[in-house]
Design a protein around this motif. Structure first.
Motif, PDB file in Angstrom:
ATOM      1  N   GLN A 781      30.748  51.027  57.481  1.00 19.97           N
ATOM      2  CA  GLN A 781      29.883  50.633  56.364  1.00 19.97           C
ATOM      3  C   GLN A 781      30.693  50.277  55.132  1.00 19.97           C
ATOM      4  OE1 GLN A 781      26.576  50.216  56.615  1.00 19.97           O
ATOM      5  NE2 GLN A 781      26.633  49.379  54.521  1.00 19.97           N
ATOM      6  N   GLN A 782      31.693  51.080  54.843  1.00 18.89           N
ATOM      7  CA  GLN A 782      32.544  50.801  53.687  1.00 18.89           C
ATOM      8  C   GLN A 782      33.294  49.487  53.882  1.00 18.89           C
ATOM      9  OE1 GLN A 782      35.042  54.248  53.342  1.00 18.89           O
ATOM     10  NE2 GLN A 782      33.406  55.562  52.484  1.00 18.89           N
ATOM     11  N   TYR A 783      33.772  49.273  55.126  1.00 15.24           N
ATOM     12  CA  TYR A 783      34.500  48.036  55.434  1.00 15.24           C
ATOM     13  C   TYR A 783      33.595  46.809  55.239  1.00 15.24           C
ATOM     14  CZ  TYR A 783      37.169  44.595  58.117  1.00 15.24           C
ATOM     15  OH  TYR A 783      37.831  43.470  58.502  1.00 15.24           O
ATOM     16  N   GLN A 784      32.344  46.933  55.713  1.00 12.87           N
ATOM     17  CA  GLN A 784      31.393  45.822  55.579  1.00 12.87           C
ATOM     18  C   GLN A 784      31.047  45.566  54.105  1.00 12.87           C
ATOM     19  OE1 GLN A 784      30.574  43.955  58.077  1.00 12.87           O
ATOM     20  NE2 GLN A 784      29.253  42.597  56.862  1.00 12.87           N
ATOM     21  N   ASN A 785      30.863  46.645  53.333  1.00 10.56           N
ATOM     22  CA  ASN A 785      30.549  46.486  51.893  1.00 10.56           C
ATOM     23  C   ASN A 785      31.681  45.793  51.150  1.00 10.56           C
ATOM     24  OD1 ASN A 785      28.102  47.760  52.307  1.00 10.56           O
ATOM     25  ND2 ASN A 785      28.846  49.775  51.644  1.00 10.56           N
ATOM     26  N   LEU A 786      32.923  46.169  51.494  1.00 11.16           N
ATOM     27  CA  LEU A 786      34.076  45.543  50.841  1.00 11.16           C
ATOM     28  C   LEU A 786      34.162  44.062  51.176  1.00 11.16           C
ATOM     29  CD1 LEU A 786      36.782  48.331  51.306  1.00 11.16           C
ATOM     30  CD2 LEU A 786      35.751  47.594  49.157  1.00 11.16           C
ATOM     31  N   LYS A 787      33.838  43.709  52.431  1.00  9.69           N
ATOM     32  CA  LYS A 787      33.881  42.303  52.826  1.00  9.69           C
ATOM     33  C   LYS A 787      32.812  41.490  52.086  1.00  9.69           C
ATOM     34  CE  LYS A 787      34.408  41.178  57.110  1.00  9.69           C
ATOM     35  NZ  LYS A 787      34.195  41.108  58.567  1.00  9.69           N
ATOM     36  N   GLU A 788      31.598  42.072  51.954  1.00  9.44           N
ATOM     37  CA  GLU A 788      30.539  41.369  51.232  1.00  9.44           C
ATOM     38  C   GLU A 788      30.901  41.187  49.757  1.00  9.44           C
ATOM     39  OE1 GLU A 788      27.009  43.564  51.880  1.00  9.44           O
ATOM     40  OE2 GLU A 788      26.820  43.014  54.003  1.00  9.44           O
ATOM     41  N   SER A 789      31.459  42.249  49.135  1.00 11.92           N
ATOM     42  CA  SER A 789      31.879  42.146  47.741  1.00 11.92           C
ATOM     43  C   SER A 789      32.974  41.098  47.582  1.00 11.92           C
ATOM     44  CB  SER A 789      32.360  43.507  47.242  1.00 11.92           C
ATOM     45  OG  SER A 789      32.810  43.421  45.918  1.00 11.92           O
ATOM     46  N   LEU A 790      33.921  41.067  48.547  1.00 12.10           N
ATOM     47  CA  LEU A 790      34.990  40.076  48.500  1.00 12.10           C
ATOM     48  C   LEU A 790      34.430  38.652  48.587  1.00 12.10           C
ATOM     49  CD1 LEU A 790      37.993  39.330  48.550  1.00 12.10           C
ATOM     50  CD2 LEU A 790      37.917  39.571  51.054  1.00 12.10           C
ATOM     51  N   SER A 791      33.394  38.474  49.425  1.00  8.93           N
ATOM     52  CA  SER A 791      32.800  37.141  49.577  1.00  8.93           C
ATOM     53  C   SER A 791      32.208  36.653  48.255  1.00  8.93           C
ATOM     54  CB  SER A 791      31.721  37.174  50.659  1.00  8.93           C
ATOM     55  OG  SER A 791      31.084  35.914  50.753  1.00  8.93           O
ATOM     56  N   GLY A 792      31.489  37.517  47.531  1.00  5.37           N
ATOM     57  CA  GLY A 792      30.900  37.136  46.242  1.00  5.37           C
ATOM     58  C   GLY A 792      31.955  36.815  45.200  1.00  5.37           C
ATOM     59  N   HIS A 793      33.005  37.665  45.134  1.00  6.63           N
ATOM     60  CA  HIS A 793      34.054  37.429  44.143  1.00  6.63           C
ATOM     61  C   HIS A 793      34.866  36.190  44.479  1.00  6.63           C
ATOM     62  CE1 HIS A 793      32.994  40.972  42.094  1.00  6.63           C
ATOM     63  NE2 HIS A 793      33.509  41.855  42.951  1.00  6.63           N
ATOM     64  N   MET A 794      35.046  35.923  45.775  1.00 10.75           N
ATOM     65  CA  MET A 794      35.772  34.717  46.174  1.00 10.75           C
ATOM     66  C   MET A 794      35.014  33.457  45.735  1.00 10.75           C
ATOM     67  SD  MET A 794      38.701  35.129  47.647  1.00 10.75           S
ATOM     68  CE  MET A 794      38.896  33.639  48.597  1.00 10.75           C
ATOM     69  N   TYR A 795      33.678  33.505  45.817  1.00  7.62           N
ATOM     70  CA  TYR A 795      32.884  32.353  45.402  1.00  7.62           C
ATOM     71  C   TYR A 795      33.073  32.081  43.902  1.00  7.62           C
ATOM     72  CZ  TYR A 795      28.843  29.511  44.205  1.00  7.62           C
ATOM     73  OH  TYR A 795      28.019  28.525  43.719  1.00  7.62           O
ATOM     74  N   ARG A 796      33.056  33.150  43.116  1.00  2.16           N
ATOM     75  CA  ARG A 796      33.242  32.967  41.669  1.00  2.16           C
ATOM     76  C   ARG A 796      34.646  32.431  41.370  1.00  2.16           C
ATOM     77  NH1 ARG A 796      30.460  37.798  42.223  1.00  2.16           N
ATOM     78  NH2 ARG A 796      28.361  37.817  41.308  1.00  2.16           N
ATOM     79  N   TRP A 797      35.667  32.981  42.089  1.00  2.00           N
ATOM     80  CA  TRP A 797      37.036  32.502  41.858  1.00  2.00           C
ATOM     81  C   TRP A 797      37.172  31.023  42.230  1.00  2.00           C
ATOM     82  CZ3 TRP A 797      40.632  30.970  45.683  1.00  2.00           C
ATOM     83  CH2 TRP A 797      41.881  30.638  45.190  1.00  2.00           C
ATOM     84  N   LYS A 798      36.532  30.605  43.329  1.00  2.00           N
ATOM     85  CA  LYS A 798      36.589  29.212  43.738  1.00  2.00           C
ATOM     86  C   LYS A 798      35.950  28.303  42.681  1.00  2.00           C
ATOM     87  CE  LYS A 798      36.552  30.122  48.720  1.00  2.00           C
ATOM     88  NZ  LYS A 798      35.755  30.009  49.964  1.00  2.00           N
ATOM     89  N   VAL A 799      34.816  28.779  42.095  1.00  2.00           N
ATOM     90  CA  VAL A 799      34.154  27.973  41.055  1.00  2.00           C
ATOM     91  C   VAL A 799      35.085  27.754  39.884  1.00  2.00           C
ATOM     92  CG1 VAL A 799      32.287  27.941  39.374  1.00  2.00           C
ATOM     93  CG2 VAL A 799      31.822  28.633  41.735  1.00  2.00           C
ATOM     94  N   TRP A 800      35.693  28.821  39.369  1.00  2.89           N
ATOM     95  CA  TRP A 800      36.572  28.694  38.205  1.00  2.89           C
ATOM     96  C   TRP A 800      37.832  27.897  38.559  1.00  2.89           C
ATOM     97  CZ3 TRP A 800      35.133  29.294  33.493  1.00  2.89           C
ATOM     98  CH2 TRP A 800      34.083  30.142  33.194  1.00  2.89           C
ATOM     99  N   ASN A 801      38.367  28.127  39.747  1.00  2.53           N
ATOM    100  CA  ASN A 801      39.569  27.401  40.156  1.00  2.53           C
ATOM    101  C   ASN A 801      39.271  25.905  40.296  1.00  2.53           C
ATOM    102  OD1 ASN A 801      42.335  27.747  40.705  1.00  2.53           O
ATOM    103  ND2 ASN A 801      41.988  27.449  42.888  1.00  2.53           N
ATOM    104  N   THR A 802      38.082  25.599  40.830  1.00  6.23           N
ATOM    105  CA  THR A 802      37.680  24.185  40.952  1.00  6.23           C
ATOM    106  C   THR A 802      37.518  23.555  39.574  1.00  6.23           C
ATOM    107  OG1 THR A 802      36.546  24.699  43.011  1.00  6.23           O
ATOM    108  CG2 THR A 802      35.961  22.618  41.932  1.00  6.23           C
ATOM    109  N   ALA A 803      36.926  24.298  38.610  1.00 10.34           N
ATOM    110  CA  ALA A 803      36.752  23.777  37.249  1.00 10.34           C
ATOM    111  C   ALA A 803      38.097  23.458  36.606  1.00 10.34           C
ATOM    112  CB  ALA A 803      35.979  24.782  36.402  1.00 10.34           C
TER     113      ALA A 803
END
Length: 954
Positions: A781-803
C-alpha cells in the motif's frame, strides 16, 4: 494614428474637459497633482477599456457624479478622422461607439481590428515607459542590468527575465537530476527503499504465490457456476412469464367470444339511455310547470274581475306636463323682464348723454351705418399719422428752442471776448517798457563799476603780495574776488530777466493768436447754429402744413361716411362716441324685442293654465304656479291608480300566456317520446331500456378486451413473433412442475458456489496470515501510494519544464527573426542620442547579452556604462523596438512617455528631445513632465501647460 482631441466627461480629477493635441511631439507640462498621470491613464482606457476589479490599476472614477468616460478624436494613417467614445455601461471595459466622418457607427470589435489586435499589456510594454523604468534600472546590479536591457530591448517587456527565472525556480523545486531536496527526488528515494523491502518479503513467500494461484482458480470456478446459475434464473423467469402469458391469452380469447354475443348492439348510440332520461325529465318538468301556470292564471283572473276607473285628468296629461315644464322658464322670464326694463332705462339715459355730447336731436340724425373695417383702418391711419406728426412738431419745437439757446450762448461768448480792445494791451505795455529802459541804464553802470573794482582790487592785492605786504595784499585780493562774485551774480540775474521778458512776450503773442482763433470759431458756430435753426424752422413749417392737410383729409373722411366733421384734436373721442351711440341704439332695439318675447312667454303660460281649469271645470283661486302644481298632484294620483289596475291586468295576461306556453311544451314532449321510440322501431319503454342495457354490456366488454389486448402487447417482447409465441404457449405441459424443477437446479448451483467461496476464504485467510505476519500488505500500500504521488508531481514538473522550454524556444525564434533589425535601428538611435560617442549596439552570436561599441572601437558591456548612458541605451532599444513593431503592422501607434528624462543633464536632455523630435515625424509622441522645457530649442510651441485648477478647454 494621431490623437487630435480628448474630451473627458469624467475621469479622476478631469470633469468636462477638452484637450487638443498637435501632430508629432507634444509636451504635456504640469505640476504634481495637475492630472498628468490621470490623462495618461485616460488615453490607455480609451484605447483598451476601463480596468476591471481584478486588475491592479486605479480606476479613476469621477468624484463629482459625472459620467465615467469620454471621447477621443484621432486621425488614421489614411487621413480619415474617427471619433471614439467610451462610457461606463453593461461591459466592464465600457460601452464603445466609433463614428467616422460620414457618421457610420462601429463598435469595439472594429477598434480591436484597427489596432491589429494589440492588447493592453503589449501596448504598455512597447509604447509606454517613464521614470519608474529608470528607477528600476538604477537598482539593478551588473548581471541583472545586462539581462534587463536585453529583455526590454529584444522582447519589449522588462518582465521576461523575472518570468523565466520564476519558471526555472519552480521547475527546479520539483526535480533536479543530481538534487536531493526537490520533491520528486525525495519520492524516488522513498520508492526505491520500499521496493527493496518488498523484494525481501517476496523471496521468502513461495507458498504465498501458490495460494494466490489457487485463489485465482477458485474465483474462475465461481464465475462459471454463477453463469450457470444465471441461465437457470433466465429459464425460471421464462416459465413464470409463460404462465402469465397463458392467463392473458385465455382471458383475451374469452372476452372476444362474449363480445360476439352482444355484437347486434354495437351501432346503438352510447348515450341512448341518457337521451331517453333527458326527455323524461323534461316531460316531468313541463307537467309540473303546467300545473303551476294553471293555478297562477286562476288567481290573476280573480283579482282583475269587477274593477274599473274614471280618469278625467288623464286626457289633459300632456298639457299639465307642458305647463309644469314651462313653469321654471316662466319664473325665469318674469325676472328677466324686470331686468330688461331696468336695462332699457340705463340705455335711454346713456343715449340722452350721447345726444347732448354730439349735439344730435334724435335718432333720425344718426347715420344708418358706421364705417366698415376698411373705413376704420383709414381713420386709425389718420390718427396714427396725427400722433406721429404731433410728436415730430413737439421735437422740432424743442430742437429749435435748444438751437436758439445755443446760438445766444455763442453770441454772449463773442461779446465777452470782444469786450477788451486790442489797443489796451499796447498801452499797458508802455509804462513797463519805460521803467525797464530807465533801470537798464543804471544797471549797466553798476555792472561796469563792479567789473572795474574787481580788476583793480585783484591787481592791487597781487602787487601787495608780490611786494611782501601779506595782510594788505590778502585784503585787496578778497575785496577783488568779492567784487568779481557780485559782478557775476548780477550778470546772471540780468540774463535771467532777459529770458523771462522774452517768454512773457511770446506768451502774450500766443494769447492774442488764441483770442483771434476763439473769436473765429465762435463766429463759425454762430453761423452753423443759424443755419440749423433755419433748417429746423423749415421742417416745423412743413409739419404744420402736413397737420392742416391731415385735418382736410379727416373732414373728407367724415363726409364720405356721412358723419359731421369734427376737429382733429379730439377725433378719436368723437368717433368712439358715435360708435357708442350706434351700439346703444342697437342694444335698445334688441332689449325691447327680447322684453316683448319674454312677456309673451309668461302670458302664454298664464292663459294656458286658465283654459286647463275651464276644461276640467275647476275654479282657479290660486296663482298660476300653485294652480299648475295642484293640477299635477291630481294627475299623479290618477296615474298611480291607473298604474295599479294596469299592473294587475298585465299580470293576468302574463299568466294566460304562461299557461298556453307550457301546454304547448307538454304536447311537444309527448310527441318527442313517441318519435324517439319509433325511430328504433320499439313499441314500449321496456324494449328501449333492454337495448340500452345490452349496449352498456357491449361497451364494457370492449373496454376489457382492449385492456387485455394492451396487456398482451406489453408482455410480448421486441423481436418475438406473435404466432410462434401463441403456438409455444399452447404446447402441453405443467408450468408448476417446471418451476419446481428450475428451483431445484438453482438450489444445487448455489450450494456449489457456497462450497467454492468457503475454499476461497480459507486460502485468503492463509494469505492474510502470511501478509499480516510480515507487513507485506502495508508495504504494498505504501509503495502504491508513493507511485501515485510521484505520478502527480511528475505531471506538474513536466508542465513547468515544458513552459521553460517553450519560453527559451520563443526567445530563440524572436532573437533570430527580430533581433538584427532592432539592434540596427537601436544603433542609429544610440549614436544620435550620445552625439556620436557610441556607434553600435550588438548581441554576440549565441549569447543573451547586449554589447556597445564606442567611436574609438572599444566594446563595453552594459554594466561598464554609466547609469546615464545605460538609460540612453534603454531608450534607444525601446524606441527601435516600437518602430520595428509598427513597421511589421504598417501602422503607427501614439507613444506616451512619463518624465523619462528627469535625471538627464542638459546636454543629454537636449539630445533625447532631438531624437524624439526626429521620431515624431512618422508617429505621435506625447511626453508628460513636471519640468519646464521651454528653453530647449524647438519645444516652446509644442508645450501644453496643465494647471491644478484646470476644468475647461485646453
Amino acid at each position: 494614428m494621431i490623437i487630435k482631441e480628448l474630451h473627458i466627461y469624467g475621469f479622476g480629477k478631469w470633469i468636462d474637459t477638452t484637450i487638443s493635441f498637435s501632430d508629432g511631439l507634444v509636451i504635456v507640462q504640469g505640476d504634481n497633482e495637475a492630472g498628468k498621470s490621470t490623462l495618461r491613464a485616460f488615453i490607455l482606457s480609451m484605447l483598451f477599456g476601463f480596468p476591471s476589479k481584478v486588475e491592479k490599476r486605479k480606476s479613476y472614477r469621477p468624484k463629482e457624479g459625472s459620467r465615467y468616460g469620454g471621447r477621443m478624436i484621432f486621425i488614421s494613417n489614411e487621413g480619415k478622422q474617427f471619433t471614439l467614445e467610451r462610457i461606463e455601461g453593461r461591459k466592464v471595459a465600457g460601452d464603445v461607439k466609433i463614428r467616422d466622418e460620414a457618421g457610420v457607427l462601429q463598435d469595439d470589435r472594429w477598434l480591436e481590428q484597427y489596432l491589429h489586435r494589440l492588447d493592453k499589456t503589449t501596448y504598455q510594454d512597447i509604447f509606454c515607459f517613464g521614470a519608474e523604468d529608470w528607477s528600476e534600472l538604477q537598482q539593478l546590479k551588473a548581471d541583472s542590468l545586462n539581462q534587463y536591457l536585453y529583455e526590454a530591448g529584444m522582447t519589449g517587456t522588462k518582465h521576461m527575465m523575472e518570468i523565466e527565472k520564476e519558471m526555472t525556480q519552480e521547475a527546479g523545486s520539483w526535480f533536479k537530476p543530481q538534487g536531493r531536496k526537490p520533491v520528486i527526488n525525495q519520492l524516488l528515494a522513498s520508492i526505491k527503499e520500499k521496493k527493496a523491502e518488498i523484494v525481501r518479503f517476496e523471496q521468502d513467500l513461495e507458498e504465498y504465490e501458490n495460494l494466490q494461484e489457487k485463489v485465482k482458480t477458485l474465483q474462475e470456478q465461481i464465475k462459471d457456476r454463477q453463469k450457470e446459475m444465471q441461465q437457470l434464473y433466465y429459464q425460471k423467469e421464462w416459465i413464470r412469464r409463460k404462465k402469465m402469458l397463458q392467463q392473458t391469452l385465455s382471458e383475451k380469447e374469452e372476452l372476444e367470444a362474449m363480445a360476439e354475443v352482444y355484437q347486434p348492439y354495437e351501432k346503438l348510440p352510447s348515450t341512448l339511455k341518457q337521451q331517453w332520461e333527458s326527455i323524461q325529465d323534461r316531460k316531468r318538468n313541463a307537467e309540473q310547470m303546467l300545473e303551476e301556470a294553471e293555478a297562477e292564471y286562476r288567481e290573476s283572473i280573480k283579482s282583475v274581475v269587477g274593477k274599473s276607473c274614471s280618469l278625467p285628468l288623464h286626457k289633459e296629461k300632456h298639457v299639465i306636463h307642458d305647463l309644469k315644464e314651462n313653469l321654471p322658464l316662466r319664473e325665469s322670464n318674469k325676472q328677466e323682464t324686470e331686468q330688461l326694463a331696468l336695462k332699457l332705462e340705463r340705455i335711454t339715459s346713456a343715449k340722452k348723454k350721447l345726444f347732448q355730447k354730439l349735439e344730435v336731436e334724435d335718432e333720425s340724425s344718426v347715420p344708418s351705418q358706421l364705417p366698415s373695417i376698411a373705413g376704420e383702418n383709414d381713420f386709425h391711419s389718420i390718427l396714427s399719422r396725427k400722433q406721429t406728426l404731433q410728436e415730430n412738431i413737439y421735437l422740432s419745437s424743442k430742437e429749435a428752442e435748444k438751437l436758439e439757446q445755443q446760438k445766444a450762448f455763442y453770441e454772449r461768448e463773442k461779446e465777452k471776448k470782444a469786450s477788451v480792445p486790442p489797443g489796451d494791451e499796447t498801452v499797458s505795455k508802455q509804462p513797463e517798457e519805460v521803467m525797464n529802459g530807465d533801470s537798464s541804464g543804471e544797471w549797466s553802470k553798476l555792472l561796469f563799476f563792479l567789473k572795474a573794482a574787481a580788476f583793480i582790487f585783484t591787481v592791487l592785492g597781487l602787487w601787495e603780495l608780490f611786494t611782501g605786504s601779506w595782510f594788505e595784499g590778502m585784503t585787496m585780493l578778497v575785496a577783488g574776488i568779492a567784487a568779481l562774485v557780485l559782478f557775476l551774480l548780477q550778470k546772471q540775474q540780468d540774463i535771467q530777466k532777459e529770458k523771462q521778458q522774452s517768454r512773457t512776450d511770446q506768451e502774450k503773442h500766443m494769447e492774442a493768436q488764441h483770442r483771434e482763433q476763439a473769436l473765429a470759431a465762435i463766429d463759425q458756430n454762430i453761423n452753423l447754429e443759424a443755419r440749423r435753426i433755419e433748417s429746423v424752422l423749415a421742417q416745423l413749417d412743413k409739419e404744420m402744413q402736413e397737420q392742416k392737410d391731415l385735418e382736410l383729409e379727416l373732414a373728407e373722411w367724415c363726409s364720405r361716411w356721412g358723419l359731421p366733421a369734427f376737429p382733429l384734436a379730439g377725433a378719436e373721442d368723437y368717433f368712439q362716441a358715435w360708435k357708442n351711440l350706434k351700439n346703444e341704439i342697437e342694444n335698445e332695439k334688441e332689449a325691447e324685442e327680447e322684453l316683448a318675447a319674454k312677456q309673451k312667454q309668461v302670458n302664454d303660460v298664464d292663459q294656458g293654465t286658465v283654459r286647463l281649469y275651464e276644461r276640467l271645470r275647476l275654479e282657479k283661486k290660486l296663482p298660476t304656479a300653485q294652480s299648475i302644481h295642484y293640477a299635477a298632484d291630481l294627475l299623479k294620483q290618477e296615474e298611480e291608480h291607473l298604474l295599479q289596475v294596469n299592473s294587475q291586468v298585465e299580470t293576468a295576461e302574463k299568466s294566460r300566456l304562461f299557461l298556453k306556453k307550457w301546454s304547448h311544451v307538454n304536447e311537444q314532449l309527448e310527441q318527442e317520446q313517441h318519435d324517439f321510440l319509433q325511430s328504433y322501431e320499439w313499441s314500449s319503454e321496456e324494449e328501449l331500456l333492454q337495448a340500452a342495457e345490452g349496449k352498456e354490456k357491449y361497451q364494457s366488454l370492449q373496454q376489457r378486451r382492449q385492456m387485455a389486448e394492451a396487456q398482451w402487447r406489453s408482455q410480448v417482447l421486441a423481436g418475438e413473433q406473435e404466432e410462434e409465441l401463441i403456438a409455444a404457449l399452447k404446447l402441453p405441459g405443467d408450468s408448476e412442475e417446471e418451476l419446481k424443477e428450475a428451483d431445484n437446479h438453482i438450489r444445487s448451483a448455489q450450494e456449489s458456489i457456497q462450497s467454492l467461496h468457503e475454499d476461497e476464504a480459507a486460502a485468503a485467510r492463509h494469505i492474510y496470515v502470511l501478509e499480516e505476519g510480515g507487513g507485506y500488505e502495508q508495504l504494498l500500500q505504501q509503495y502504491q501510494n508513493l507511485k501515485e504521488s510521484l505520478s502527480g508531481h511528475m505531471y506538474r514538473w513536466k508542465v513547468w519544464n515544458t513552459a521553460v522550454y517553450l519560453m527559451e524556444e520563443a526567445k530563440s525564434v524572436h532573437e533570430k527573426e527580430r533581433q538584427p533589425e532592432v539592434l540596427k535601428k537601436a544603433s542609429d538611435y544610440f549614436q544620435q542620442i550620445t552625439a556620436g560617442e557610441h556607434v553600435r549596439v550588438f548581441s554576440p552570436m549565441g549569447e543573451e547579452t547586449i554589447m556597445v561599441e564606442s567611436a574609438a572601437g572599444i566594446v563595453f558591456t552594459p554594466e561598464e556604462l554609466s547609469y546615464g548612458t545605460a538609460e540612453q541605451l534603454y531608450l534607444s532599444l525601446r524606441l527601435s523596438l516600437a518602430e520595428i513593431y509598427e513597421k511589421q503592422r504598417n501602422d503607427s501607434i501614439p507613444m506616451t512617455i512619463d518624465d523619462a528624462f528627469a535625471h538627464f543633464d542638459a546636454a543629454r536632455r537636449r539630445e533625447a528631445f532631438t531624437l524624439l523630435s526626429y521620431i515624431s515625424r512618422s508617429r505621435q509622441v506625447i511626453y508628460f513632465t513636471c519640468h519646464d522645457y521651454a528653453e530647449v530649442p524647438g519645444l516652446k510651441d509644442k508645450i501644453i501647460v496643465l494647471d491644478k485648477g484646470d476644468r475647461g478647454e485646453r
